[in-house]
Design a protein around this motif. Structure first.
Motif, PDB file in Angstrom:
ATOM      1  N   GLY A 194      11.057  14.135  -7.365  1.00 20.78           N
ATOM      2  CA  GLY A 194      10.609  12.887  -6.759  1.00 20.78           C
ATOM      3  C   GLY A 194      11.141  12.762  -5.344  1.00 20.78           C
ATOM      4  N   ASP A 195      10.271  12.366  -4.407  1.00 24.59           N
ATOM      5  CA  ASP A 195      10.625  12.348  -2.986  1.00 24.59           C
ATOM      6  C   ASP A 195      10.020  11.101  -2.356  1.00 24.59           C
ATOM      7  N   ALA A 196      10.877  10.159  -1.958  1.00 27.76           N
ATOM      8  CA  ALA A 196      10.386   8.901  -1.405  1.00 27.76           C
ATOM      9  C   ALA A 196       9.510   9.122  -0.176  1.00 27.76           C
ATOM     10  N   LEU A 197       9.883  10.068   0.690  1.00 30.00           N
ATOM     11  CA  LEU A 197       9.124  10.297   1.920  1.00 30.00           C
ATOM     12  C   LEU A 197       7.758  10.894   1.613  1.00 30.00           C
ATOM     13  N   SER A 198       7.747  11.946   0.810  1.00 27.99           N
ATOM     14  CA  SER A 198       6.491  12.599   0.448  1.00 27.99           C
ATOM     15  C   SER A 198       5.609  11.683  -0.392  1.00 27.99           C
ATOM     16  N   ASP A 199       6.210  10.997  -1.372  1.00 27.88           N
ATOM     17  CA  ASP A 199       5.428  10.080  -2.213  1.00 27.88           C
ATOM     18  C   ASP A 199       4.832   8.939  -1.393  1.00 27.88           C
ATOM     19  N   MET A 200       5.576   8.481  -0.383  1.00 29.17           N
ATOM     20  CA  MET A 200       5.054   7.415   0.471  1.00 29.17           C
ATOM     21  C   MET A 200       3.802   7.890   1.207  1.00 29.17           C
ATOM     22  N   LEU A 201       3.857   9.085   1.779  1.00 30.25           N
ATOM     23  CA  LEU A 201       2.693   9.629   2.473  1.00 30.25           C
ATOM     24  C   LEU A 201       1.524   9.814   1.516  1.00 30.25           C
ATOM     25  N   ALA A 202       1.807  10.288   0.306  1.00 25.13           N
ATOM     26  CA  ALA A 202       0.740  10.528  -0.664  1.00 25.13           C
ATOM     27  C   ALA A 202       0.067   9.230  -1.083  1.00 25.13           C
ATOM     28  N   VAL A 203       0.854   8.185  -1.345  1.00 22.97           N
ATOM     29  CA  VAL A 203       0.282   6.891  -1.717  1.00 22.97           C
ATOM     30  C   VAL A 203      -0.560   6.337  -0.577  1.00 22.97           C
ATOM     31  N   LEU A 204      -0.033   6.390   0.642  1.00 23.45           N
ATOM     32  CA  LEU A 204      -0.801   5.904   1.791  1.00 23.45           C
ATOM     33  C   LEU A 204      -2.104   6.678   1.943  1.00 23.45           C
ATOM     34  N   ALA A 205      -2.032   7.992   1.737  1.00 28.92           N
ATOM     35  CA  ALA A 205      -3.229   8.821   1.868  1.00 28.92           C
ATOM     36  C   ALA A 205      -4.276   8.428   0.825  1.00 28.92           C
ATOM     37  N   VAL A 206      -3.867   8.202  -0.401  1.00 31.34           N
ATOM     38  CA  VAL A 206      -4.806   7.794  -1.452  1.00 31.34           C
ATOM     39  C   VAL A 206      -5.454   6.457  -1.094  1.00 31.34           C
ATOM     40  N   LEU A 207      -4.642   5.495  -0.670  1.00 30.67           N
ATOM     41  CA  LEU A 207      -5.190   4.186  -0.306  1.00 30.67           C
ATOM     42  C   LEU A 207      -6.168   4.303   0.858  1.00 30.67           C
ATOM     43  N   LEU A 208      -5.853   5.166   1.812  1.00 28.53           N
ATOM     44  CA  LEU A 208      -6.746   5.351   2.957  1.00 28.53           C
ATOM     45  C   LEU A 208      -8.069   5.979   2.537  1.00 28.53           C
ATOM     46  N   VAL A 209      -8.008   7.014   1.702  1.00 26.90           N
ATOM     47  CA  VAL A 209      -9.238   7.688   1.260  1.00 26.90           C
ATOM     48  C   VAL A 209     -10.097   6.751   0.415  1.00 26.90           C
ATOM     49  N   LEU A 210      -9.453   6.002  -0.476  1.00 32.44           N
ATOM     50  CA  LEU A 210     -10.193   5.063  -1.333  1.00 32.44           C
ATOM     51  C   LEU A 210     -10.606   3.795  -0.590  1.00 32.44           C
ATOM     52  N   GLN A 211      -9.976   3.574   0.569  1.00 32.37           N
ATOM     53  CA  GLN A 211     -10.186   2.355   1.357  1.00 32.37           C
ATOM     54  C   GLN A 211      -9.779   1.123   0.539  1.00 32.37           C
ATOM     55  N   TRP A 212      -8.617   1.249  -0.092  1.00 38.93           N
ATOM     56  CA  TRP A 212      -8.070   0.166  -0.910  1.00 38.93           C
ATOM     57  C   TRP A 212      -6.978  -0.564  -0.159  1.00 38.93           C
ATOM     58  N   THR A 213      -6.886  -1.862  -0.400  1.00 36.23           N
ATOM     59  CA  THR A 213      -5.741  -2.649   0.039  1.00 36.23           C
ATOM     60  C   THR A 213      -4.685  -2.606  -1.064  1.00 36.23           C
ATOM     61  N   PRO A 214      -3.449  -2.984  -0.778  1.00 36.34           N
ATOM     62  CA  PRO A 214      -2.444  -3.077  -1.848  1.00 36.34           C
ATOM     63  C   PRO A 214      -2.902  -3.991  -2.986  1.00 36.34           C
ATOM     64  N   GLN A 215      -3.595  -5.086  -2.649  1.00 30.94           N
ATOM     65  CA  GLN A 215      -4.057  -5.996  -3.684  1.00 30.94           C
ATOM     66  C   GLN A 215      -5.097  -5.339  -4.586  1.00 30.94           C
ATOM     67  N   LYS A 216      -6.015  -4.569  -4.021  1.00 32.81           N
ATOM     68  CA  LYS A 216      -7.016  -3.864  -4.816  1.00 32.81           C
ATOM     69  C   LYS A 216      -6.336  -2.880  -5.757  1.00 32.81           C
ATOM     70  N   TRP A 217      -5.339  -2.178  -5.250  1.00 32.36           N
ATOM     71  CA  TRP A 217      -4.553  -1.258  -6.086  1.00 32.36           C
ATOM     72  C   TRP A 217      -3.939  -2.016  -7.259  1.00 32.36           C
TER      73      TRP A 217
END
Length: 546
Positions: free
Chosen positions: A433-456
């Motif tokens: 588990g890696d906070a830095l890498s996981d942060m980038l991965a979560v942001l990337a998923v939200l960007l690709v899906l075009q989701w807001t935190p609330q939608k998630w």
């Protein structure tokens, strides 16, 4: 191996007597002032492990993660970046406890280990070591290095202060890459930023549409995430790091960080969500050594909303499921999610009943989750506290490479899905588990899906839950079964807990001894916040009265 007199002199300088140690879910972890002995023996054992593995480099991380500043600890990392082989944990514990008795006991046990494991002590080997930002780190590092000196043929690479995932990553790359490739932080940043660049190119992302606030728990993750994000224009003026005072030893994890936010379910000091709803505002918290991360935001009513490890696991599961379908691989790839008893009941229901994804439950500790996750082609595992990652099988990577080489004439959607799947195998730190890498991965998923935190967050609603810590005289009395969901001892305590649970709606509760602290953890969930809080408090009272 050193001659007896020299080894004895090192032992007498660093070892103390009278304490009993145990290698827990994250290695040894205690108050820093009683760790000198175990640091010395861990140096010896890490050397033995390297020699046993034909001289491969073994990693060692000196850290107590989310624990308070006065604590510290140490764990051994396998050559591929994974946690120490479980069968060796007993060797680590036995060697430490023998050293705590006397030099004669330590020397005898060491000799027996060398003989039993058939270790050639004249072989060369390597140790990669790093530490977090705790004040006790330099002293404990000295004791550790003294232990490594038991084998003069070992070389030590001291990386200084790193996040725990950086040490895991660099240990893995040291064994993977030829000698002429420099293994340092630059390699770590390049690995994940280059994958990020590919995702933004594939998805046509030119700017970060989020206002990102990062709580670094006053740990080493603060300067490391700034060093990473400052290298890309897309993050310029789009993020802010709070609680980044990593050189203030007393501030580490104090009223901030992932564990504080998850346990208390409220904002850390240093981050104010604000009264005005902002659909593009997202916050996250690391822990002290940056191997955990949780996200959170404020809803339109201004209420704090937590996006923890369960939410991350379900986000990745839904995202990869969509990519597998659009790429035509859904029938060829087995994906599963691994959870612990701390996972919210709603997350398991969502995964199994809505997504149709296989879910496994294991004991607490990423070493247990990782072991199950690698059985899948895509294995997703996150503890509810935000510690976890995604692992991809070699079979899956080979399938992707084959498809990318032969399916370039397929539909743009299918081909882009294949490319995204391939890039995500490099964006995510699969060693730990890696906070830095996981942060980038979560942001990337939200960007690709075009989701807001609330939608998630709206994909499913968590059952209200509460996690409390109860200090007890002897945590070893609390023994569990059924993936830690039921107590075997103390006698009759499980029946008393079951009787309490039956009084609440849609409720469950379990108790387990902490693997990192001298305490017992009580988890409860129920249909309402009031019921969850009350159930946790009442179970906590039962534990206190044992």
């Amino acid at each position: 191996m050193l001659d007896g007199e020299t080894l004895k002199a090192l032992y007498e300088k660093h070892c103390k007597h009278g304490f009993k140690y145990s290698y827990g879910t994250a290695g040894f972890r205690y108050k820093a002032d009683i760790l000198d002995t175990v640091m010395f023996t861990t140096g010896v054992l890490a050397g033995l492990r390297s020699l046993h593995l034909s001289g491969q480099t073994v990693g060692v991380m000196i850290t107590a993660s989310h624990n308070p500043p006065e604590d510290n600890g140490v764990k051994i990392v396998e050559p591929r970046g994974e946690m120490l082989e479980q069968s060796w944990e007993k060797h680590a514990t036995q060697l430490a406890n023998c050293a705590s008795e006397s030099y004669a006991s330590f020397a005898t046990n060491l000799e027996e280990l060398v003989k039993t494991l058939k270790i050639d002590t004249n072989r060369s080997g390597g140790i990669a070591v790093a530490r977090d930002s705790r004040e006790s780190g330099p002293r404990l590092l000295e004791a550790f290095e003294a232990g490594v000196q038991a084998f003069p043929t070992l070389r030590i690479r001291d990386y200084g202060i790193l996040t725990t995932p950086q040490l895991h990553f660099l240990t893995s790359k040291t064994n993977e890459f030829p000698q002429n490739v420099e293994k340092d932080e630059k390699l770590y940043y390049n690995e994940f930023l280059s994958a990020w660049d590919e995702i933004t190119t594939i998805s046509g992302i030119e700017a970060l549409p989020f206002e990102l606030k990062i709580d670094a728990a006053n740990g080493i993750g603060g300067p490391k995430i700034s060093a990473m994000l400052s290298q890309r224009q897309v993050f310029k003026n789009a993020y802010e790091v709070s609680n980044a005072d990593w050189q203030n030893y007393a501030a580490l994890n104090y009223c901030c960080g992932a564990d504080f936010v998850k346990t208390n379910q409220k904002l850390p000091h240093g981050i104010a969500v604000g009264e005005t709803f902002n659909a593009r505002r997202i916050n996250c918290s690391f822990d002290g050594d940056a191997d955990r991360i949780v996200f959170y935001y404020n809803d339109p009513q201004g209420q704090f909303k937590l996006l923890d490890g369960d939410k991350m696991a379900t986000l990745f599961a839904k995202f990869f499921q969509q990519l597998l379908r659009s790429s035509g691989l859904q029938k060829d790839v087995e994906m599963g999610v691994v959870q612990t008893a701390y996972a919210n009941g709603s997350s398991a229901n969502y995964l199994e009943q809505v997504l149709g994804v296989s879910v496994k439950c294991t004991s607490t500790g990423v070493k247990h989750l990782h072991h199950e996750a690698v059985k899948f082609d895509i294995g997703i595992y996150f503890e509810a506290n935000g510690h976890g990652t995604v692992v991809f099988s070699s079979k899956f990577v080979e399938l992707l490479n084959s498809k990318l080489a032969t399916d370039s004439q397929s539909s743009p959607e299918s081909y882009n899905s294949l490319k995204l799947l391939s890039v995500f195998t490099r964006l995510i730190n699969q060693t730990v588990g890696d906070a830095l890498s996981d942060m980038l991965a979560v942001l990337a998923v939200l960007l690709v899906l075009q989701w807001t935190p609330q939608k998630w967050d709206e994909e499913y609603t968590d059952l209200p839950n509460r996690l409390i810590k109860v200090v007890v005289p002897d945590r070893t009395l609390f023994k569990t079964t059924n993936a830690e969901r039921q107590l075997e001892s103390p006698a009759n305590l499980q029946q008393e807990i079951d009787a309490l649970v039956s009084k609440y709606d849609n409720a469950r509760s379990f108790v387990r001894a902490s693997g990192t602290e001298d305490a017992v953890r009580v988890y409860a969930e129920a249909a309402s916040r009031e019921q969850a809080d009350e159930l946790a408090a009442m179970v906590g009272k039962l534990v206190e009265n044992c």
